[in-house]
Design a protein around this motif. Structure first.
Motif, PDB file in Angstrom:
ATOM      1  N   UNK A 229     -16.577 -15.733   6.383  1.00  0.00           N
ATOM      2  CA  UNK A 229     -15.666 -16.193   5.323  1.00  0.00           C
ATOM      3  C   UNK A 229     -16.478 -16.815   4.186  1.00  0.00           C
ATOM      4  N   UNK A 230     -17.440 -17.665   4.545  1.00  0.00           N
ATOM      5  CA  UNK A 230     -18.255 -18.292   3.498  1.00  0.00           C
ATOM      6  C   UNK A 230     -19.003 -17.252   2.663  1.00  0.00           C
ATOM      7  N   UNK A 231     -19.546 -16.243   3.337  1.00  0.00           N
ATOM      8  CA  UNK A 231     -20.289 -15.199   2.595  1.00  0.00           C
ATOM      9  C   UNK A 231     -19.351 -14.460   1.637  1.00  0.00           C
ATOM     10  N   UNK A 232     -18.120 -14.202   2.119  1.00  0.00           N
ATOM     11  CA  UNK A 232     -17.163 -13.462   1.286  1.00  0.00           C
ATOM     12  C   UNK A 232     -16.786 -14.305   0.064  1.00  0.00           C
ATOM     13  N   UNK A 233     -16.542 -15.592   0.285  1.00  0.00           N
ATOM     14  CA  UNK A 233     -16.143 -16.465  -0.829  1.00  0.00           C
ATOM     15  C   UNK A 233     -17.308 -16.625  -1.808  1.00  0.00           C
ATOM     16  N   UNK A 234     -18.505 -16.822  -1.257  1.00  0.00           N
ATOM     17  CA  UNK A 234     -19.684 -16.962  -2.135  1.00  0.00           C
ATOM     18  C   UNK A 234     -19.858 -15.724  -3.002  1.00  0.00           C
ATOM     19  N   UNK A 235     -19.591 -14.551  -2.390  1.00  0.00           N
ATOM     20  CA  UNK A 235     -19.771 -13.285  -3.104  1.00  0.00           C
ATOM     21  C   UNK A 235     -18.891 -13.183  -4.331  1.00  0.00           C
ATOM     22  N   UNK A 236     -17.746 -13.873  -4.276  1.00  0.00           N
ATOM     23  CA  UNK A 236     -16.827 -13.811  -5.415  1.00  0.00           C
ATOM     24  C   UNK A 236     -17.177 -14.810  -6.497  1.00  0.00           C
ATOM     25  N   UNK A 237     -17.952 -15.838  -6.108  1.00  0.00           N
ATOM     26  CA  UNK A 237     -18.279 -16.878  -7.080  1.00  0.00           C
ATOM     27  C   UNK A 237     -19.501 -16.419  -7.881  1.00  0.00           C
ATOM     28  N   UNK A 238     -19.242 -15.864  -9.036  1.00  0.00           N
ATOM     29  CA  UNK A 238     -20.338 -15.253  -9.790  1.00  0.00           C
ATOM     30  C   UNK A 238     -21.349 -16.286 -10.274  1.00  0.00           C
ATOM     31  N   UNK A 239     -20.895 -17.533 -10.380  1.00  0.00           N
ATOM     32  CA  UNK A 239     -21.843 -18.580 -10.783  1.00  0.00           C
ATOM     33  C   UNK A 239     -22.692 -19.003  -9.587  1.00  0.00           C
ATOM     34  N   UNK A 240     -22.226 -18.667  -8.372  1.00  0.00           N
ATOM     35  CA  UNK A 240     -23.005 -18.948  -7.158  1.00  0.00           C
ATOM     36  C   UNK A 240     -23.227 -20.417  -6.910  1.00  0.00           C
ATOM     37  N   UNK A 241     -22.202 -21.247  -7.174  1.00  0.00           N
ATOM     38  CA  UNK A 241     -22.512 -22.665  -7.049  1.00  0.00           C
ATOM     39  C   UNK A 241     -21.475 -23.554  -6.412  1.00  0.00           C
ATOM     40  N   UNK A 242     -20.536 -23.003  -5.630  1.00  0.00           N
ATOM     41  CA  UNK A 242     -19.439 -23.857  -5.174  1.00  0.00           C
ATOM     42  C   UNK A 242     -19.584 -24.334  -3.725  1.00  0.00           C
TER      43      UNK A 242
END
Ligand code: SAM
Length: 263
Positions: A229-242
């Motif tokens: 789940x974390x990898x999937x959410x990170x993948x959507x965060x284009x700024x890569x910082x949440x």
């Protein structure tokens, strides 16, 4: 910080680690299983490096076990403050060294790479510790570090949950992203990659442990779902910082002239 204050804080840390030991080896812990998934990425970030690799603050040796499971030959040397924890680091290390990060019993430029997974936020005098780490790292050597990011509401929850918990000292820390970067740069390291990762895993895995879910359900499955789940959410965060954790890859410059800080 003077030597006496540092020694007091290190003694406090020792006491806390004595109490944390049972948590690190609890095989019902979802957090421990989740961490194995996270260490997978830490090893990916390390990439192909020369050896030996120093696992600084290796504790009971989670990284050694993950490296063996992945077939990585890292010639790992485990280093930790606590002899009791090192005694459980049985898999994946060619040597185990006990000592304090503020005064590493290792030769200058003797280590090709190092990993500090969840270590720096336990260390009271980080400028001194990082100077030591830089001293033992070979020119061009790689440092991977991974620590909690300071997110105010999360810190408030942590404080509440850990109140009076003997496994946590008052100096147990979390970093603002800019502070983490500056800390590494001030130590004379060049940052190559840096990102906030794991937006949910640390909290949810802890929550499962508090509910003792690992006793009744498949903790491997929960942990791998949390990682996915974390990898999937990170993948959507284009700024890569949440994320709730900070992960950095830095190198020690080959040339001494590249270091502008205090030698
Ligand atoms: C949260 S544990 C992380 C263990 C391991 N790296 C992992 O990812 O499972 C922090 C570790 O840092 C070690 N540590 C804390 N202060 C230290 C110091 N001054 N010198 C060396 N190790 C230290 C502790 O003993 C403990 O094993």
């Amino acid at each position: 910080m003077d030597e006496q204050d540092r020694a007091l804080l290190v003694a406090e840390e020792r006491e806390a680690q004595r109490h944390a030991h049972a948590m690190y080896v609890d095989d019902r812990s979802v957090l421990n299983k989740w961490e194995e998934g996270v260490l997978d990425r830490v090893l990916d970030w390390l990439g192909d490096v020369n050896t030996p690799v120093l696992d600084v603050g290796c504790g009971v040796g989670h990284l050694g076990r993950v490296a063996v499971a992945r077939g990585r030959r890292l010639d790992l040397v485990g280093f930790d403050l606590m002899a009791e924890l090192l005694a459980d680091a049985r898999i994946g290390y060619r040597a185990l060294v006990q000592g304090d990060i503020h005064r590493l019993p290792l030769k200058d430029r003797s280590v090709a790479a190092m990993i500090l997974s969840n270590t720096l936020h336990h260390v009271p005098d980080r400028p001194v510790a990082l100077k030591e780490l830089r001293r033992v790292l070979a020119p061009g050597g790689v440092v991977i570090c991974y620590d909690p990011r300071r997110v105010r509401p999360v810190e408030a929850v942590k404080r509440l949950v850990r109140r009076g918990h003997e496994a946590f000292t008052a100096h147990h820390y979390a970093f603002a992203p800019a502070e983490y970067r500056t800390m590494l740069e001030d130590a004379g390291l060049e940052i190559e990659r840096y990102v906030a990762v794991d937006p949910f895993g640390p909290l949810l895995a802890t929550a499962f442990d508090m509910l003792r879910a690992g006793t009744f359900v498949d903790r491997d499955r929960i942990a791998s779902v949390l990682v996915a789940v974390d990898r999937a959410v990170e993948g959507r965060d284009r700024k890569g910082g949440a994320g709730l954790m900070l992960l950095a890859r830095a190198t020690k410059p080959s040339s001494r002239t590249a270091f502008r800080g205090t030698p």
